[in-house]
Design a protein around this motif. Structure first.
Motif, mmCIF file in Angstrom:
data_model
loop_
_atom_site.group_PDB
_atom_site.id
_atom_site.type_symbol
_atom_site.label_atom_id
_atom_site.label_comp_id
_atom_site.label_asym_id
_atom_site.label_seq_id
_atom_site.Cartn_x
_atom_site.Cartn_y
_atom_site.Cartn_z
ATOM 1 N N CYS A 137 52.767 104.637 66.779
ATOM 2 C CA CYS A 137 52.531 103.457 65.570
ATOM 3 C C CYS A 137 51.290 104.060 64.750
ATOM 4 O O CYS A 137 50.160 104.129 65.471
ATOM 5 C CB CYS A 137 52.315 102.408 66.476
ATOM 6 N N THR A 138 51.442 104.000 63.510
ATOM 7 C CA THR A 138 50.159 104.176 62.631
ATOM 8 C C THR A 138 49.378 102.860 62.010
ATOM 9 O O THR A 138 49.054 103.072 61.160
ATOM 10 C CB THR A 138 50.873 105.116 61.508
ATOM 11 N N ASP A 139 50.182 101.678 62.320
ATOM 12 C CA ASP A 139 49.786 100.466 61.805
ATOM 13 C C ASP A 139 48.347 100.186 62.225
ATOM 14 O O ASP A 139 48.026 100.125 63.302
ATOM 15 C CB ASP A 139 50.554 99.335 62.105
ATOM 16 N N SER A 140 47.395 100.347 61.206
ATOM 17 C CA SER A 140 46.139 100.303 61.506
ATOM 18 C C SER A 140 45.552 99.082 62.183
ATOM 19 O O SER A 140 44.383 98.943 62.778
ATOM 20 C CB SER A 140 45.191 100.796 60.426
ATOM 21 N N TYR A 141 46.217 97.999 61.914
ATOM 22 C CA TYR A 141 45.836 96.589 62.088
ATOM 23 C C TYR A 141 46.080 96.420 63.548
ATOM 24 O O TYR A 141 45.346 96.096 64.432
ATOM 25 C CB TYR A 141 46.615 95.422 61.329
ATOM 26 N N GLN A 196 47.386 99.008 65.984
ATOM 27 C CA GLN A 196 47.530 100.206 66.853
ATOM 28 C C GLN A 196 46.342 100.338 67.896
ATOM 29 O O GLN A 196 46.691 100.689 68.887
ATOM 30 C CB GLN A 196 47.217 101.719 65.811
ATOM 31 N N PRO A 197 45.096 100.187 67.452
ATOM 32 C CA PRO A 197 44.001 100.206 68.381
ATOM 33 C C PRO A 197 44.214 99.201 69.709
ATOM 34 O O PRO A 197 43.875 99.720 70.833
ATOM 35 C CB PRO A 197 42.893 99.920 67.536
ATOM 36 N N GLN A 239 47.071 100.538 71.937
ATOM 37 C CA GLN A 239 46.408 101.654 72.896
ATOM 38 C C GLN A 239 45.352 101.286 73.981
ATOM 39 O O GLN A 239 45.296 101.818 75.037
ATOM 40 C CB GLN A 239 45.548 102.869 71.610
ATOM 41 N N HIS A 259 47.656 89.213 65.945
ATOM 42 C CA HIS A 259 47.932 90.216 66.497
ATOM 43 C C HIS A 259 49.372 90.210 67.330
ATOM 44 O O HIS A 259 50.160 91.062 67.304
ATOM 45 C CB HIS A 259 46.756 90.724 67.468
#
Length: 459
Positions: free
Chosen positions: A189-193, A195-196, A199, A392
């Motif tokens: 996933c590259t969605d910056s909102y 993704q963190p 993880q 989220h």
């Protein structure tokens, strides 16, 4: 007015007919495992009282039932308190077992008995007395590996044989691969909102599986949006645990033998718990049931009236990963059997994965890993989405197109029971009455702008 009275009368009559049917119907369960002669027989109290008998039978009609419970109406069956629960009403409910409420007296345990069919010259069979074991409530049977046929008796051999193992329901390859693909999709996933946060959640669950093992990591799944997020993360981490285990086994095998072997590893189903509630929304219950089937999960449900603390105590006090013989009353102190240096008659520590978020009323000062409160049985609470917001949660569900309960599309933003939950007033649609009545419509839950209004529909 008369039409309303007539409609209510029909409803009352229907409910009375259903009640009469259930009150005169006994439900029992039967399942067996063709590779073994050891079958799950009953839940019982140490005081001797039986509750919710699960009767093991040699019936060819159930030989092909795959790790599931078949509810059947038998004239000679013992009346079970589980017949009053929703799961007993359904004729076939895969991967789902309901534990009845424990009594104040006696220690509630799950037991498994061994039944040996000894072949005789006339072709008949004789059933042995067998042995009784304490096992985890998630266990589906007991197997004997290379049992010594020269043993003097079945009972003594089983009590002393360290090769006695719990039999767990196996996860289907299709469900495993689907979950593994999901884990990889989360990592890609590259969605910056979001993704963190994904993880961090996966990192937490990977640690939970490493510390406690898949047999003792259990998710709490009540069908709500937060629970859906937890479930999807659990099944992904569950699959990744077995992928890493297979890769490690193959690596060790290659170093030892110089060849790459396809190592066979038994994969148990992801484990969940659910608390039955007679005031549950039908849509929520159906969603939970369908999800368990869709993902091939292993569900333990508790009968209506069993509290959260009481239900967890049932599991924690009996989380035996290996069969432990039930000691006779004459034995004052049980002998601790050891296998690979580990005491096997001591319940294994458990981790319960919860959907708690910091905005929840019960969050308190919990951390990602939080030991249970002093009034609860000892276990570890794991909160992978503790720092997630309402936004989220819905961003995650919609980005990965994950299924959720249909009530959220009807304006519900926080689900309780039918008596204390209404659609969120902040999602009410504003429109001109077209003269067709007083019908009220709501926007879906994911369109809520003010996240502080998440629980505005709770009474």
């Amino acid at each position: 007015m008369s039409s309303v009275i007539k409609k209510n009368s029909c409803l009352v009559s229907s409910l009375l007919l259903i009640f009469c049917f259930l009150s005169h119907t006994n439900y029992t369960t039967s399942f067996t495992y063709p590779p073994t002669r050891l079958t799950f027989t009953s839940f019982t109290f140490m005081s001797g009282k039986r509750c919710g008998l699960l009767k093991a039978v040699n019936d060819p009609r159930v030989q092909n039932v795959r790790d599931s419970i078949v509810w059947s109406n038998k004239d000679d069956a013992m009346k079970s308190p589980m017949s009053t629960t929703k799961s007993a009403v359904h004729s076939h409910f895969e991967n789902w077992r309901t534990l009845p409420k424990r009594e104040p007296q006696g220690s509630y345990i799950a037991v498994i008995k061994e039944h040996e069919d000894e072949e005789e010259e006339d072709g008949g069979g004789a059933r042995g007395d067998g042995c009784t074991f304490k096992v985890s409530h998630f266990s589906h049977g007991v197997t004997m590996v290379n049992k010594d046929s020269s043993s003097s008796s079945s009972s003594s051999a089983t009590l002393a044989d360290p090769r006695c193992r719990c039999q767990n329901a196996q996860w289907s390859l299709e469900a495993y691969q689907s979950a593994l693909d999901l884990y990889d999709a989360f990592n890609q996933c590259t969605d910056s909102y979001i993704q963190p946060f994904i993880q961090d959640a996966l990192h937490t669950l990977d640690h939970a599986y490493r510390l406690y093992g898949p047999e003792s990591v259990v998710g709490s799944f009540n069908g709500g949006k937060d629970a859906v997020v937890i479930l999807e993360l659990i099944r992904a981490a569950h699959a990744n645990y077995y992928r890493n285990l297979k890769m490690s086994s193959q690596s060790c095998s290659s170093e030892r033998d110089g060849i790459d072997l396809d190592i066979g590893i038994d994969m148990i189903r992801p484990r969940l718990i659910y608390f039955n509630n007679k005031l549950e929304f039908n849509q929520v219950y159906e969603f939970v049931r369908d999800t368990v089937k869709r993902y091939d999960l292993d569900m333990i449900a508790f009968e209506d009236g069993v509290g959260f603390s009481e239900g967890l105590k049932m599991l924690v006090e009996n989380n035996y990963l290996q069969p432990v013989p039930v000691m006779s009353k004459a034995a004052s102190t049980p002998t601790r059997r050891r296998r690979n240096g580990e005491c096997v008659n001591v319940p294994h520590p458990m981790a319960f994965i919860l959907g708690t978020r910091e905005s929840d009323p019960n969050a308190g000062k919990q951390g990602t890993f939080a030991p249970s409160s002093s009034y609860m049985p000892p276990f570890m609470r794991v909160n992978p989405i503790l720092e997630w917001s309402y936004g989220h949660v819905w961003h995650f569900l919609r980005v990965f197109k994950l299924p959720y309960c249909s009530l959220y599309d009807q304006g519900y933003t926080s689900l309780g029971t039918v008596q204390d939950t209404l659609p969120c007033p902040a999602l009410k649609k504003v429109h001109v009455d077209d003269g067709c009545g007083d019908a009220v419509e709501y926007w879906p839950a994911y369109m809520l702008k003010d996240w502080q209004q998440e629980r505005a529909g709770r009474l």
